[in-house]
Write a protein that holds these residues in place. Sequence first.
Motif, PDB file in Angstrom:
ATOM      1  N   MET A 826       0.828  -1.206   0.000  1.00  0.00           N
ATOM      2  CA  MET A 826       0.000   0.000   0.000  1.00  0.00           C
ATOM      3  C   MET A 826       0.869   1.266   0.000  1.00  0.00           C
ATOM      4  O   MET A 826       0.599   2.238  -0.722  1.00  0.00           O
ATOM      5  CB  MET A 826      -0.918  -0.006   1.226  1.00  0.00           C
ATOM      6  N   LEU A 827       1.937   1.275   0.801  1.00  0.00           N
ATOM      7  CA  LEU A 827       2.821   2.440   0.870  1.00  0.00           C
ATOM      8  C   LEU A 827       3.400   2.777  -0.499  1.00  0.00           C
ATOM      9  O   LEU A 827       3.474   3.944  -0.897  1.00  0.00           O
ATOM     10  CB  LEU A 827       3.962   2.186   1.866  1.00  0.00           C
ATOM     11  N   LYS A 828       3.794   1.751  -1.230  1.00  0.00           N
ATOM     12  CA  LYS A 828       4.392   1.971  -2.545  1.00  0.00           C
ATOM     13  C   LYS A 828       3.342   2.411  -3.557  1.00  0.00           C
ATOM     14  O   LYS A 828       3.592   3.295  -4.391  1.00  0.00           O
ATOM     15  CB  LYS A 828       5.111   0.703  -3.006  1.00  0.00           C
ATOM     16  N   GLN A 829       2.159   1.799  -3.493  1.00  0.00           N
ATOM     17  CA  GLN A 829       1.102   2.178  -4.427  1.00  0.00           C
ATOM     18  C   GLN A 829       0.664   3.624  -4.207  1.00  0.00           C
ATOM     19  O   GLN A 829       0.428   4.371  -5.157  1.00  0.00           O
ATOM     20  CB  GLN A 829      -0.090   1.238  -4.279  1.00  0.00           C
ATOM     21  N   ARG A 830       0.545   4.015  -2.938  1.00  0.00           N
ATOM     22  CA  ARG A 830       0.114   5.372  -2.591  1.00  0.00           C
ATOM     23  C   ARG A 830       1.261   6.386  -2.695  1.00  0.00           C
ATOM     24  O   ARG A 830       1.029   7.591  -2.636  1.00  0.00           O
ATOM     25  CB  ARG A 830      -0.441   5.387  -1.157  1.00  0.00           C
ATOM     26  N   ASP A 831       2.512   5.875  -2.805  1.00  0.00           N
ATOM     27  CA  ASP A 831       3.698   6.727  -2.841  1.00  0.00           C
ATOM     28  C   ASP A 831       3.876   7.487  -1.532  1.00  0.00           C
ATOM     29  O   ASP A 831       4.405   8.605  -1.509  1.00  0.00           O
ATOM     30  CB  ASP A 831       3.642   7.708  -4.019  1.00  0.00           C
ATOM     31  N   PHE A 832       3.423   6.886  -0.414  1.00  0.00           N
ATOM     32  CA  PHE A 832       3.637   7.493   0.899  1.00  0.00           C
ATOM     33  C   PHE A 832       5.101   7.350   1.301  1.00  0.00           C
ATOM     34  O   PHE A 832       5.720   6.306   1.063  1.00  0.00           O
ATOM     35  CB  PHE A 832       2.775   6.819   1.973  1.00  0.00           C
ATOM     36  N   PHE A 833       5.635   8.383   1.936  1.00  0.00           N
ATOM     37  CA  PHE A 833       6.993   8.291   2.452  1.00  0.00           C
ATOM     38  C   PHE A 833       7.001   7.499   3.753  1.00  0.00           C
ATOM     39  O   PHE A 833       6.203   7.735   4.652  1.00  0.00           O
ATOM     40  CB  PHE A 833       7.583   9.686   2.708  1.00  0.00           C
ATOM     41  N   ASP A 834       7.918   6.532   3.870  1.00  0.00           N
ATOM     42  CA  ASP A 834       8.142   5.774   5.094  1.00  0.00           C
ATOM     43  C   ASP A 834       9.647   5.541   5.193  1.00  0.00           C
ATOM     44  O   ASP A 834      10.245   4.947   4.295  1.00  0.00           O
ATOM     45  CB  ASP A 834       7.391   4.436   5.059  1.00  0.00           C
ATOM     46  N   SER A 835      10.272   6.021   6.258  1.00  0.00           N
ATOM     47  CA  SER A 835      11.731   6.007   6.346  1.00  0.00           C
ATOM     48  C   SER A 835      12.309   4.606   6.393  1.00  0.00           C
ATOM     49  O   SER A 835      13.508   4.424   6.167  1.00  0.00           O
ATOM     50  CB  SER A 835      12.191   6.792   7.585  1.00  0.00           C
ATOM     51  N   TYR A 836      11.481   3.584   6.689  1.00  0.00           N
ATOM     52  CA  TYR A 836      11.965   2.206   6.704  1.00  0.00           C
ATOM     53  C   TYR A 836      11.504   1.422   5.483  1.00  0.00           C
ATOM     54  O   TYR A 836      12.271   0.679   4.876  1.00  0.00           O
ATOM     55  CB  TYR A 836      11.480   1.478   7.966  1.00  0.00           C
ATOM     56  N   ASN A 837      10.257   1.593   5.104  1.00  0.00           N
ATOM     57  CA  ASN A 837       9.663   0.711   4.106  1.00  0.00           C
ATOM     58  C   ASN A 837       9.481   1.329   2.722  1.00  0.00           C
ATOM     59  O   ASN A 837       9.223   0.612   1.760  1.00  0.00           O
ATOM     60  CB  ASN A 837       8.291   0.224   4.607  1.00  0.00           C
TER      61      ASN A 837
END
Length: 976
Positions: A826-837
């Motif tokens: 989901m993080l990658k699809q939404r392009d959300f920034f996550d310092s670990y993932n």
Amino acid sequence: MELMGIAAAIYAQLAANLIEKSGKALSRKFKTPEKERAVERCVHGALVALLTGATALEDKEKKRLKKALEAFFADDHTVQELKALLRGNPANREELWAIFQDHAGEEGSVPGFDFERAIDLFEAAFIEAAIEEPELVEIIQVRELREQSGLQKEMLTAMREMVRYLESIDRGTLKLGQGILTAQSTADQQTIRFEIPAITVSVQLEAPKTPIPIVDVTEERREKKQLDQAKRDYLEGLAKECLILPLSAVSDEATQDTAVTLDDVYIVLDTTTPIVIDEKGNRIEKPDALKQMDKKKTRPLKVMEAASEHKNLVLLGDPGAGKTSFVRQLCARLALGDYPPAFESGILPVFIQLRDLAPKVAALNLKGLSGDQQNSQLAATLHLQIKAELRRLEAEEFTDTLCKEVRSGNCLLVLDGLDEVPFDQRGLIRQTVGAIIGKYTPRRIIVTCRIRSYISENEGKDQEKHKLPGFQEFTIAKLDAKKIKTFVAAWYNSLKDVKLTPEKRKEKIDQLEKAAFSEQLKEISPNPMLLTTMAIIHQRDIGLPDKRVELYKMAVEVLVRRWRKYKTDTLAPSEALSAFLKDNKRLDPALELLAYTAHSTDRKKGEAGDLSRLRARELLEGENYLNDIGLAKEFLDYMDQKSGLLIGRGGDLDKPVSYAFAHRTFQEYLAGCYLVSHLDMYGEILKLAEEGDYWSTAVQLGFEELLYNRKNERNLLTLACLACGAAKAKDVVEERRHLWSSNIAVLLGVNKIKQDTYIPNGGSVYLHRLRRSLVHLLSGSLPFPERAEAGRNLAALGELESLNLQPLYSLRTEEATLERDTVIKMLKQRDFFDSYNNKEGKGCIHIYQPQTISGGEVVLDYATGLMWQQAGTPKDIKYDKAKEYIDKLNRDKFAGFNDWRLPTLEEAMSLMEREKRGAGLYIDPVFDQEQWWIWCADKSSASVAWVVVFNLGNCSLNALGFTNFCVRGVRSGQSS
């Protein structure tokens, strides 16, 4: 003849020389009376140990040994080799033996004196003496030195006993004879003796030593000595150049010897990447360990840690953030033999500015060549540039050796300024970097680049294609309050001005600190380059301005006006040049023209962004400027060698091939000044929008120059209206013009624009048109950073209710059960920034509007259609209490609404910013900064829920019954 007299004659001067030659940063650590005396004691003990192998000599040999040793320890080459001990490294015995041979007379040795064994004893005694000195243990790391020295245990044990003996006696009474030391005790004046154990095995041999043969100094040895000298010349020249602080040239210091250098004021820089630490401050390597912790402590990963841990590194940062300062300071450390943790001992630093390498790469004809052939030619350009660098450093004799070391991979290769390479050449430069890695496999490589230059070109589906493959990316963080204070103190404590009394220094430090944290300057003081500029101007007792363009203008003026200090110098300006330098109406346009031309060359002509000497001279010869070829040459020489604003590159000192501005920011500022001075300012600026976002910084600085320094609001208003002539842009070029128009509108402020009644279709009509255009920009064709800027500007201009904005994002509102793999996807699809993932995630565009409704502080985000509590719970609570808190919000109808809930993970992650903002959290400071982490409604099981952690910049799973987090309520913003 008494041998101990040799030690007495040598030790103090040798200790002083070792400290002096250990490098500026390290020698400063030793420069206290207690530490200097501790080094002297260590050196004295080492010399005593060295002499214990010479007790069987006749008086004739003793005299010869005395002469040889005194010359040997006075030799600068000996000091250079022995200084390794102060850096926690073993000495080079082979090199020391060669130096001793040079001083031992024709025979090359002293019969009866075992030099190799003596040096082993010297080093062993020094190590054991240093271990006994608490003042030195932290500096030298002697226990690690003992482990890596390779000296045998019985030798170290014997020397430890001898050191303790020396601590108990009056060293002035020490005598040596037949393997026995005798001296008077400091306690009771009784004579005590120490028998030196017979040690026949050294680090080099596992059997008893044979006598050292008499060896002539051969041609091979002389060649080796020449190569070693060439290496020293290269490393010393590189270190000296890297430690120059360019902007310190504007200070009042008269000579290079007294000027502030980089290591005088360098402060440890952080990245924006957080790391988790335990209660003791130890780093927790695995993010999963967070589950076991109730309270989570973090600190930023240091830039040096990132460089130590990653062999291939891209270092990103804003203009003036310290990218080049970091890599220069690192190269200087390595050149001086000071190796940071994890850096390989002996690794050679190679510093290359990519703007210098780019023309050599561009000149290659690669057509018709296979991939391997292309890569071979591209990699070879590195050696061409190395040869040019060593010519400049006057270390040409080391060229072949350095190229050989690079081919073997024994180097840290720094490629500085990818953003300064012409845009259309960056693909070829990326291919060149890959070719260098493939052919030479350098142990370490660091590439620096501005954030926007690296991120903007990585837009869209070809993002991976534009990245440097196999590199880890880290971004330099802004300076925090502690670092700003450290820099300010270091700056004033490093000045050699005798007129600055201790009281005056403290007063100046307090004044500059106060200015740096003032409301006017707090936004720019976290930038190292701007902070340095502030320090220089403050040092000169010139009042500090509160706008960055005012600061730039003042800094340029101080740089140029340094001519007053050189009236008796060989480069003192002629009467004609002095008159020109005094005349701002002629000088300023000349500087602005040079900057604009350099900036245009960088973008349009595929060159390195420098001005050729011929081109610069042609520009200055114009009748509106110097109007004289001789005066133009004199001006360029003065600006290069005495002003420091322009830096000559290539060629000879008095005839450079080209010129570049001391810092790209000054080039952009002066180029912006040229734009707003142009007769056709409007047409020129609007045309530049065709060149992508390359001109954005220069154009913005031009807007600020026009407003704050030239006080010309009328021209700014006209330009804003011309740049946005319709409510919807027809293409990406017009979209950028509308964005620049909104930048002007934010600068001027809504009230100022509404008061305008002079410009047709201006005032409120223009504002309405601009707001509608910005709505279209949010989902238009501009790269993400510019669309995000459009969102911020739209929020700043207000009156959003009238626009009937539709959310840009549709986020899940119903809670769900989510496994880790599902979340990462989901993080990658939404392009959300996550310092670990998902470190590459950009995050969301936001249109935040703070509101107070029925006494409740909320933030409405028009981009997501969500309404958030501006704050939340004042302290951490468990998950069951979080549900109770939400229930109470609804019972009390907080802000007039009763449909508050815990956010889903998607909703909470939409708040995550790519970089830290405000109080060091990855969330916009429009929100309260006390909520470091918040509960989400989503779980992975009945007992584990998701949380979003704003101080770390990531999301994680946490047990419901054992951990505490804050709550920030959210609602969909529709029902009441």
